[in-house]
Every structure is written in structure tokens, then in C-alpha cells.
Scaffold this motif. Structure first.
Motif, mmCIF file in Angstrom:
data_model
loop_
_atom_site.group_PDB
_atom_site.id
_atom_site.type_symbol
_atom_site.label_atom_id
_atom_site.label_comp_id
_atom_site.label_asym_id
_atom_site.label_seq_id
_atom_site.Cartn_x
_atom_site.Cartn_y
_atom_site.Cartn_z
ATOM 1 N N VAL A 112 -16.514 -16.396 -26.348
ATOM 2 C CA VAL A 112 -15.701 -15.469 -27.045
ATOM 3 C C VAL A 112 -14.169 -15.650 -26.686
ATOM 4 C CG1 VAL A 112 -15.228 -13.033 -27.518
ATOM 5 C CG2 VAL A 112 -17.437 -13.775 -27.516
ATOM 6 N N ASP A 113 -14.011 -15.526 -25.479
ATOM 7 C CA ASP A 113 -12.360 -15.812 -25.048
ATOM 8 C C ASP A 113 -11.943 -17.261 -25.804
ATOM 9 O OD1 ASP A 113 -12.337 -13.407 -23.690
ATOM 10 O OD2 ASP A 113 -12.728 -14.349 -21.733
ATOM 11 N N ASN A 114 -12.604 -18.207 -25.888
ATOM 12 C CA ASN A 114 -12.163 -19.452 -26.296
ATOM 13 C C ASN A 114 -12.086 -19.265 -27.761
ATOM 14 O OD1 ASN A 114 -12.011 -20.665 -23.831
ATOM 15 N ND2 ASN A 114 -14.260 -21.521 -24.058
ATOM 16 N N ILE A 115 -12.800 -18.591 -28.335
ATOM 17 C CA ILE A 115 -12.628 -18.536 -30.134
ATOM 18 C C ILE A 115 -11.362 -17.707 -30.156
ATOM 19 C CG2 ILE A 115 -13.644 -17.505 -31.889
ATOM 20 C CD1 ILE A 115 -16.431 -18.194 -30.745
ATOM 21 N N VAL A 116 -11.162 -16.616 -29.500
ATOM 22 C CA VAL A 116 -10.033 -15.606 -29.733
ATOM 23 C C VAL A 116 -8.690 -16.404 -29.480
ATOM 24 C CG1 VAL A 116 -9.026 -13.617 -29.177
ATOM 25 C CG2 VAL A 116 -11.485 -13.772 -29.324
ATOM 26 N N SER A 117 -8.802 -17.102 -28.359
ATOM 27 C CA SER A 117 -7.315 -17.755 -27.800
ATOM 28 C C SER A 117 -7.062 -18.996 -28.954
ATOM 29 C CB SER A 117 -7.646 -18.334 -26.390
ATOM 30 O OG SER A 117 -8.020 -17.345 -25.575
#
Length: 113
Positions: free
Chosen positions: A108-113
Motif C-alpha cells: 500500500v505504501d508503494n502504491i501511495v508513494s
């Protein structure tokens, strides 16, 4: 006539000597495990290895407490295994959930970033 054996104590008012050896042994084992936990917590940098060692020592200490003070070590092997196998499966479930949760959080952090 049959011979009768007198099993009464020699002195009726005599108080037996306390058997505290097992309590002291248990105390020193628990103190040793706790001291080892403190050494790992304060000597190592925060990491998954340190947390894993700490959790394993804590589970070992909990098992020792249950075996000694709840008298589990004096029970039949079937009862011990019927308690330990579900406990091991619950620990495995917790490890799996934390691992999957970290993977999902990283995704999720990779998608948001």
C-alpha cells in the motif's frame, strides 16, 4: 491375627519441614531467563531478530510457569500435547498475520508513494 502397621506420625503436633527447594529452583530459572531477555533487549539494535529472540524467551518462560505452578508437567502426555499443539498453531497464526500485514502495508505504501 494379622500384623497391623502404625502409620501415624511419631508426634501428633509435629510440623513437617517445608519443601521450598523447587520454589527456589523455579525462581532462579525465571530470573535467569528474564536477565537473558534484558541482555538481548538492551544489547542488540532494534530488529526482527531481537524481537524474535525476545518473544521466544517469553514463550519459554510462560511454558515454564505453566508447567511448574499449574502442575502441567505432572499431567499425562496427551493432555500436555492437547494444550501445546493449539498454542503452537496460534503462535504460527500470529506470525503469519504479522508477516502478511507487513507485506500488505508495504504494498500500500508503494502504491501511495
Amino acid at each position: 491375627m494379622a500384623n497391623h502397621v502404625n502409620t501415624a506420625p511419631a508426634h501428633v503436633g509435629e510440623i513437617p519441614k517445608p519443601n521450598t527447594g523447587w520454589i527456589w529452583k523455579t525462581f532462579f530459572v525465571l530470573v535467569g531467563i528474564t536477565a537473558l531477555e534484558f541482555v538481548f533487549v538492551f544489547a542488540m539494535d532494534p530488529s526482527t531478530l531481537r524481537n524474535s529472540i525476545f518473544i521466544i524467551l517469553t514463550i519459554f518462560k510462560a511454558f515454564f510457569i505453566v508447567a511448574e505452578f499449574m502442575h502441567l508437567k505432572h499431567e499425562t502426555k496427551g493432555l500436555i500435547w492437547s494444550i501445546m499443539i493449539p498454542m503452537a498453531l496460534l503462535i504460527w497464526l500470529l506470525v503469519a498475520l504479522v508477516t502478511e500485514g507487513n507485506a500488505i502495508g508495504a504494498a500500500v505504501d508503494n502504491i501511495v508513494s
